[in-house]
Scaffold this motif. Structure first.
Motif, PDB file in Angstrom:
ATOM      1  N   GLU A 179     -13.163  18.513  47.839  1.00 26.97           N
ATOM      2  CA  GLU A 179     -14.005  19.079  46.917  1.00 26.97           C
ATOM      3  C   GLU A 179     -14.962  19.783  47.691  1.00 26.97           C
ATOM      4  N   GLU A 180     -16.022  20.324  47.137  1.00 27.85           N
ATOM      5  CA  GLU A 180     -17.197  21.131  47.927  1.00 27.85           C
ATOM      6  C   GLU A 180     -17.440  20.354  48.968  1.00 27.85           C
ATOM      7  N   ASN A 181     -18.088  19.376  49.237  1.00 29.37           N
ATOM      8  CA  ASN A 181     -18.651  18.959  50.537  1.00 29.37           C
ATOM      9  C   ASN A 181     -18.012  17.569  51.054  1.00 29.37           C
ATOM     10  N   THR A 182     -16.924  17.196  50.319  1.00 33.29           N
ATOM     11  CA  THR A 182     -16.141  15.913  50.729  1.00 33.29           C
ATOM     12  C   THR A 182     -14.612  16.259  50.848  1.00 33.29           C
ATOM     13  N   ALA A 183     -13.919  15.610  51.692  1.00 29.99           N
ATOM     14  CA  ALA A 183     -12.629  15.664  51.655  1.00 29.99           C
ATOM     15  C   ALA A 183     -11.714  14.543  52.247  1.00 29.99           C
ATOM     16  N   VAL A 184     -10.890  13.939  51.732  1.00 28.80           N
ATOM     17  CA  VAL A 184     -10.140  12.820  52.108  1.00 28.80           C
ATOM     18  C   VAL A 184      -8.653  13.211  52.458  1.00 28.80           C
ATOM     19  N   LEU A 185      -8.308  12.209  53.338  1.00 26.57           N
ATOM     20  CA  LEU A 185      -7.000  12.194  53.981  1.00 26.57           C
ATOM     21  C   LEU A 185      -6.363  10.871  53.751  1.00 26.57           C
ATOM     22  N   VAL A 186      -5.190  10.604  53.050  1.00 29.45           N
ATOM     23  CA  VAL A 186      -4.483   9.293  52.735  1.00 29.45           C
ATOM     24  C   VAL A 186      -2.897   9.451  53.326  1.00 29.45           C
TER      25      VAL A 186
ATOM     26  N   MET B   1       6.529  -0.184  49.816  1.00 31.58           N
ATOM     27  CA  MET B   1       5.579   0.626  50.001  1.00 31.58           C
ATOM     28  C   MET B   1       4.377   0.246  50.719  1.00 31.58           C
ATOM     29  N   THR B   2       3.565   0.632  51.494  1.00 31.65           N
ATOM     30  CA  THR B   2       2.274   0.535  51.945  1.00 31.65           C
ATOM     31  C   THR B   2       1.230   1.471  51.773  1.00 31.65           C
ATOM     32  N   LEU B   3       0.154   1.058  51.387  1.00 37.41           N
ATOM     33  CA  LEU B   3      -1.215   2.023  51.436  1.00 37.41           C
ATOM     34  C   LEU B   3      -1.648   2.016  52.739  1.00 37.41           C
ATOM     35  N   LYS B   4      -1.192   2.858  53.507  1.00 35.96           N
ATOM     36  CA  LYS B   4      -1.455   2.499  54.894  1.00 35.96           C
ATOM     37  C   LYS B   4      -2.696   2.772  55.438  1.00 35.96           C
ATOM     38  N   ARG B   5      -3.276   3.938  55.131  1.00 38.71           N
ATOM     39  CA  ARG B   5      -4.836   4.124  55.560  1.00 38.71           C
ATOM     40  C   ARG B   5      -5.247   5.545  54.829  1.00 38.71           C
ATOM     41  N   ALA B   6      -6.712   5.419  55.109  1.00 40.84           N
ATOM     42  CA  ALA B   6      -7.302   6.803  54.544  1.00 40.84           C
ATOM     43  C   ALA B   6      -8.565   7.040  55.523  1.00 40.84           C
ATOM     44  N   ALA B   7      -8.850   8.181  55.347  1.00 44.72           N
ATOM     45  CA  ALA B   7     -10.044   8.650  56.021  1.00 44.72           C
ATOM     46  C   ALA B   7     -10.774   9.500  54.922  1.00 44.72           C
ATOM     47  N   TRP B   8     -12.194   9.401  55.172  1.00 50.26           N
ATOM     48  CA  TRP B   8     -13.076  10.391  54.354  1.00 50.26           C
ATOM     49  C   TRP B   8     -14.029  11.087  55.088  1.00 50.26           C
ATOM     50  N   VAL B   9     -14.486  12.276  54.606  1.00 56.77           N
ATOM     51  CA  VAL B   9     -15.384  12.971  55.446  1.00 56.77           C
ATOM     52  C   VAL B   9     -16.325  13.611  54.533  1.00 56.77           C
ATOM     53  N   LYS B  10     -17.810  13.407  54.630  1.00 56.13           N
ATOM     54  CA  LYS B  10     -18.789  14.002  53.572  1.00 56.13           C
ATOM     55  C   LYS B  10     -19.754  14.846  54.469  1.00 56.13           C
ATOM     56  N   VAL B  11     -20.258  16.121  54.188  1.00 60.74           N
ATOM     57  CA  VAL B  11     -20.803  16.924  55.019  1.00 60.74           C
ATOM     58  C   VAL B  11     -22.097  17.619  54.187  1.00 60.74           C
TER      59      VAL B  11
ATOM     60  N   PHE C 237      -3.988  12.736  61.036  1.00 60.79           N
ATOM     61  CA  PHE C 237      -2.726  11.825  60.460  1.00 60.79           C
ATOM     62  C   PHE C 237      -1.414  12.338  60.477  1.00 60.79           C
ATOM     63  N   GLU C 238      -0.416  11.628  61.031  1.00 59.52           N
ATOM     64  CA  GLU C 238       0.846  12.021  61.048  1.00 59.52           C
ATOM     65  C   GLU C 238       1.651  10.983  60.388  1.00 59.52           C
ATOM     66  N   CYS C 239       2.414  11.107  59.093  1.00 61.21           N
ATOM     67  CA  CYS C 239       3.035  10.131  58.697  1.00 61.21           C
ATOM     68  C   CYS C 239       3.930   9.610  59.420  1.00 61.21           C
ATOM     69  N   GLY C 240       3.814   8.310  59.209  1.00 63.76           N
ATOM     70  CA  GLY C 240       4.879   7.279  59.963  1.00 63.76           C
ATOM     71  C   GLY C 240       4.544   7.060  61.474  1.00 63.76           C
ATOM     72  N   GLU C 241       3.324   7.802  62.027  1.00 61.31           N
ATOM     73  CA  GLU C 241       3.051   7.547  63.389  1.00 61.31           C
ATOM     74  C   GLU C 241       2.920   6.096  63.778  1.00 61.31           C
ATOM     75  N   SER C 242       3.379   5.690  65.132  1.00 62.17           N
ATOM     76  CA  SER C 242       3.326   4.272  65.523  1.00 62.17           C
ATOM     77  C   SER C 242       2.014   3.642  65.439  1.00 62.17           C
ATOM     78  N   GLU C 243       1.825   2.462  65.375  1.00 60.43           N
ATOM     79  CA  GLU C 243       0.480   1.604  65.512  1.00 60.43           C
ATOM     80  C   GLU C 243      -0.139   1.957  66.730  1.00 60.43           C
ATOM     81  N   GLU C 244       0.755   2.039  67.657  1.00 59.52           N
ATOM     82  CA  GLU C 244      -0.018   2.457  69.217  1.00 59.52           C
ATOM     83  C   GLU C 244      -0.685   3.727  69.189  1.00 59.52           C
ATOM     84  N   ALA C 245       0.181   4.827  68.661  1.00 57.92           N
ATOM     85  CA  ALA C 245      -0.695   6.094  68.718  1.00 57.92           C
ATOM     86  C   ALA C 245      -1.865   5.800  67.965  1.00 57.92           C
TER      87      ALA C 245
END
Ligand SMILES: *[C@@H]1O[C@H](CO)[C@@H](O)[C@H](O)[C@H]1NC(C)=O
Ligand SMILES: *[C@@H]1O[C@H](CO)[C@@H](O)[C@H](O)[C@H]1NC(C)=O
Length: 323
Positions: free
Chosen positions: A110-117, A195-205, A311-319
Motif C-alpha cells: 500500500e502507499e507507505n507499507t509493504a509486506v512479504l510473506v 503447509m507451513t506459515l513460514k515467515r513474513a516481513a513488513w516495512v513501513k516508511v 525472500f526465496e521460496c523454500g530457501e534453506s534454514e541456513e541461508a
C-alpha cells in the motif's frame, strides 16, 4: 531457465517494447573475446554468471571451467562437478540454499507499507490452487494489519519479521474470523497437504522514503486483488532527496537486482567495486549492466538504498540465518 537469465530477458522485452524497434540489440559476441583481456565481454559475463547460479561454484572455478571447455556451458557444468568430486570442493561454497520446499511468496503493498510473506506446501501443484493462494492472501493481509497497528516512528523507516509461531497467532484479516492458524488448518483439511506459515516481513516508511518491490515468476489472480505471488520477492527501502517521478520503475529494478544478485548487506558507496562474488549490494555489479556497480547506478538518480528484504521460496534454514 536460470533466474538471472530470465530476469534479464524480461527487462529486455520491456525495453524493446518501449523503444518500439529503434534499438538494435548487439549480436552475441564470440567466446574467444573472453580470452582477449581482463575486460570480459557482456556475453561471456552472462555465461559465467549463468554457470555460477546454476552450480553455485566460485567465480574462479566457473571461469576456469568455461576456459577449459571453450565456452560450452553444458560441458563446463560437467567439468565442474567432476573437479569438485576429485578435489573435494566443499558444498559450503554454494551460493545459497537449495530449494527444499514448495509454496509461494506473496507481496502486498500500500502507499507507505509493504509486506512479504512465505507459505510452504508439499507440491508445486498445490501452490497453484486458488485455495492455497487465498491462504497466502490471508497471511499477507494479517501481516499488513499487524504492521499498520504498530505505532509510527515518523522520522525513519521501520522493518520487522514474524516467524511461524508469531504468524499463527495473528488475526486473519479485516473481514475474516479467527487466527491465521485456523485458516491454515482449514486449508490443510481442504487440500490434503501439509503447509507451513513460514515467515513474513513488513516495512513501513515516512515521507522522503520509498519502498521498491519486485516478485519474480509473478502470477496475478484477479480474485486476489493487489496481491502478487511468485517464487522470489524483494523489498528495497530507498531514501529520496528530491521529488522523483520514476520511483516505481527504479524501485522495481532495485528489487530485480536484489532477487537476482542475492546481496547479504547494503554496504556503502565508498566500497570498492566488487566482482561476481560480492555480497554488499552497492558494490555488486548492477544486474542489468554489470559494467557499473549498483551504487553507480542509483547515486546519480538522487536515491539512496538504505535497506532491503529478500525472500526465496523454500530457501534453506541456513541461508535464512546467514542473512
Ligand atoms: C518466534 O519469535 C518469538 C518472539 O521473538 C520467539 O519467542 C519464538 O521462540 C520464535 N519461534 C520460533 C519457532 O523460532
Ligand atoms: C507439517 O510441517 C510442519 C513443519 O515442517 C511439521 O512440524 C509438522 O510435523 C508437519 N505435520 C505433519 C502432519 O506432517
Amino acid at each position: 531457465m536460470s533466474l538471472l537469465l530470465s530476469l534479464r530477458l524480461c527487462v529486455v522485452a520491456r525495453t524493446e517494447s518501449r523503444l518500439a524497434g529503434s534499438l538494435l540489440l548487439p549480436s552475441p559476441q564470440p567466446w574467444h573475446k573472453f580470452h582477449a583481456g581482463p575486460q570480459l565481454s557482456s556475453s561471456s559475463k552472462e555465461l559465467l554468471m549463468k554457470l555460477r547460479r546454476r552450480t553455485g561454484f566460485s567465480f574462479v572455478n566457473c571461469k576456469k571451467a568455461l576456459e577449459t571447455c571453450d565456452g560450452d556451458l553444458k560441458q563446463a557444468e560437467i567439468w565442474l562437478h567432476k573437479q569438485a568430486q576429485k578435489e573435494g570442493w566443499s558444498k559450503a561454497a554454494k551460493l545459497h540454499g537449495r530449494k527444499t520446499k514448495e509454496g509461494l511468496i506473496g507481496l502486498l503493498q500500500e502507499e507507505n507499507t509493504a509486506v512479504l510473506v512465505e507459505v510452504n506446501c508439499e507440491t508445486d501443484f498445490v501452490s497453484r490452487n486458488l485455495k492455497f493462494q487465498q491462504l497466502v492472501q490471508q497471511v499477507a493481509l494479517g501481516t499488513m494489519l499487524h504492521c499498520q497497528s504498530i505505532k509510527d516512528q515518523l522520522s525513519t523507516y521501520s522493518k520487522g519479521f514474524l516467524n511461524s509461531s508469531e504468524l499463527s497467532g495473528l488475526p486473519a484479516g479485516p473481514d475474516r474470523e479467527g487466527c491465521l492458524k485456523d485458516h491454515l488448518a482449514l486449508a490443510i483439511g481442504k487440500l490434503g497437504e501439509n503447509m507451513t506459515l513460514k515467515r513474513a516481513a513488513w516495512v513501513k516508511v515516512p515521507s522522503g522514503f520509498y519502498i521498491g518491490s519486485y516478485v519474480h515468476g509473478a502470477m496475478h489472480s484477479p480474485s486476489l486483488h493487489n496481491l502478487v505471488l511468485g517464487k522470489y520477492g524483494a523489498l528495497v527501502i530507498c531514501e529520496t532527496s528530491e521529488q522523483q517521478v520514476n520511483l516505481q520503475d527504479l524501485g522495481r529494478r532495485l528489487g530485480q537486482h536484489v532477487v537476482g544478485m542475492a546481496p547479504l548487506s547494503v554496504g556503502s558507496l565508498d566500497d570498492e567495486p566488487g566482482g561476481e562474488a560480492e555480497t554488499k549490494m552497492l558494490a555488486q555489479p548492477y544486474l542489468l549492466d554489470p559494467s557499473i556497480t549498483l551504487g553507480q547506478y542509483v547515486q546519480p538518480q538522487g536515491v539512496s538504498v538504505v535497506d532491503f528484504v529478500r525472500f526465496e521460496c523454500g530457501e534453506s534454514e541456513e541461508a535464512v540465518e546467514a542473512e
